[in-house]
Write a protein that holds these residues in place. Sequence first.
Motif, mmCIF file in Angstrom:
data_model
loop_
_atom_site.group_PDB
_atom_site.id
_atom_site.type_symbol
_atom_site.label_atom_id
_atom_site.label_comp_id
_atom_site.label_asym_id
_atom_site.label_seq_id
_atom_site.Cartn_x
_atom_site.Cartn_y
_atom_site.Cartn_z
ATOM 1 N N THR A 17 0.832 -1.197 0.000
ATOM 2 C CA THR A 17 0.000 0.000 0.000
ATOM 3 C C THR A 17 0.863 1.242 0.000
ATOM 4 O OG1 THR A 17 -0.095 0.004 2.414
ATOM 5 C CG2 THR A 17 -1.866 -1.133 1.267
ATOM 6 N N LYS A 225 8.506 13.535 -10.598
ATOM 7 C CA LYS A 225 9.294 12.587 -11.371
ATOM 8 C C LYS A 225 9.955 13.243 -12.576
ATOM 9 C CE LYS A 225 7.727 8.358 -11.788
ATOM 10 N NZ LYS A 225 6.898 7.165 -12.066
ATOM 11 N N LYS A 287 10.540 -1.316 -7.067
ATOM 12 C CA LYS A 287 10.562 -0.896 -8.459
ATOM 13 C C LYS A 287 9.168 -0.900 -9.072
ATOM 14 C CE LYS A 287 15.329 -2.156 -9.628
ATOM 15 N NZ LYS A 287 16.198 -3.010 -10.480
ATOM 16 N N GLN A 288 8.346 -1.866 -8.680
ATOM 17 C CA GLN A 288 6.981 -1.931 -9.208
ATOM 18 C C GLN A 288 6.164 -0.748 -8.733
ATOM 19 O OE1 GLN A 288 4.937 -5.653 -8.462
ATOM 20 N NE2 GLN A 288 2.931 -4.755 -8.901
ATOM 21 N N ARG A 289 6.279 -0.410 -7.438
ATOM 22 C CA ARG A 289 5.540 0.738 -6.908
ATOM 23 C C ARG A 289 5.959 2.024 -7.598
ATOM 24 N NH1 ARG A 289 6.826 -1.619 -2.035
ATOM 25 N NH2 ARG A 289 8.234 0.079 -1.471
ATOM 26 N N GLU A 290 7.269 2.173 -7.831
ATOM 27 C CA GLU A 290 7.751 3.394 -8.487
ATOM 28 C C GLU A 290 7.258 3.474 -9.926
ATOM 29 O OE1 GLU A 290 9.257 6.132 -7.438
ATOM 30 O OE2 GLU A 290 8.884 5.276 -5.452
ATOM 31 N N ALA A 291 7.216 2.325 -10.612
ATOM 32 C CA ALA A 291 6.737 2.321 -11.999
ATOM 33 C C ALA A 291 5.264 2.689 -12.087
ATOM 34 C CB ALA A 291 6.973 0.947 -12.622
ATOM 35 N N GLU A 292 4.507 2.343 -11.040
ATOM 36 C CA GLU A 292 3.065 2.624 -11.052
ATOM 37 C C GLU A 292 2.713 3.980 -10.488
ATOM 38 O OE1 GLU A 292 1.594 -0.628 -8.768
ATOM 39 O OE2 GLU A 292 1.792 -2.090 -10.414
ATOM 40 N N ARG A 293 3.699 4.653 -9.856
ATOM 41 C CA ARG A 293 3.429 5.945 -9.219
ATOM 42 C C ARG A 293 3.239 7.047 -10.261
ATOM 43 N NH1 ARG A 293 6.794 10.043 -7.082
ATOM 44 N NH2 ARG A 293 8.672 8.879 -7.646
#
Length: 293
Positions: A17, A225, A287-293
């Motif tokens: 989350t 970003k 890395k997944q959270r950052e890609a989806e942010r």
Amino acid sequence: MKTHAWLTVALLTLWITPLSANDAAMNDGASGPEPLGWRSGEESIIQMKSEHLDIHFGTRKTTVTVRFTFLSHKKGGPAKQKLGFPNSSRSEMDGDISGPIDNLVTRVDGKVVTSELIEGRYLEITKPDGSIFYEKTDDPADPNGSSEGVRKHAWYVIEVDFPEGKEVVVERQYDCPSGGNTNMEAFFIYETRTGGAWKGKIEQLTAEVTFDDSVRTDLVAFTPKNGWVWSEDKSKATLIWKDFEPKSDQDRDYFEISTLDLKRVEEITKENPDDFPPVEDWITGWKQREAER
């Protein structure tokens, strides 16, 4: 390090989350100078033309050198202005701060000057133009008492003379513990909102960031970003903002540098292998959270 059950639950929850603001310990030294004591709380007669930040970011400590270039718009003579650098670790934010700044050196046009620590309770008044005025009030008889709009504030204060038509450079150098959160991230935040009380727009902000050996640059994230430019060897990242007003340009009121704190992750997973995913899974999730942010 012993991990309590409630922390385990919190970390497992945050694994999937988003982070909430209350889960972070802010770095001190996160704000530029505010003009203190200007008349009626309106914009200062002094313009902050530019600010240039050299930031050496690490997971435990960040070293900062920031240079502010000011210009007086007063006609017919010099202006005098108090500059207050917010000291969050001595304000009512105490407890949400990762630690006080250290090795502070302040210079005006290259000359070292001493900062005075001023603290107390102030009525915080926000003007229609977004500028903030602080009105000193007495401490309440009840140490736990409070009044609406009254907050505890503290600043490192210097008083500067601004000759008519001449630029004045104020430099501040310091170390601070990097901020941290329960997403196992270390971060450094710099807020430009205090620049909104100076006259007019900030013509340019430049932030140049280098990284120490505790940071893997493939695990660095920025907020916002967009706008960051990496050097070819990935040793430095640079952000430049031109002609902005922090009071109204909501995407220019702060920036953040963050990274996954691998040392903390390794310690947690080593001591609690049954409760936390392996380090590589932490990296994949980050890395997944950052890609989806």
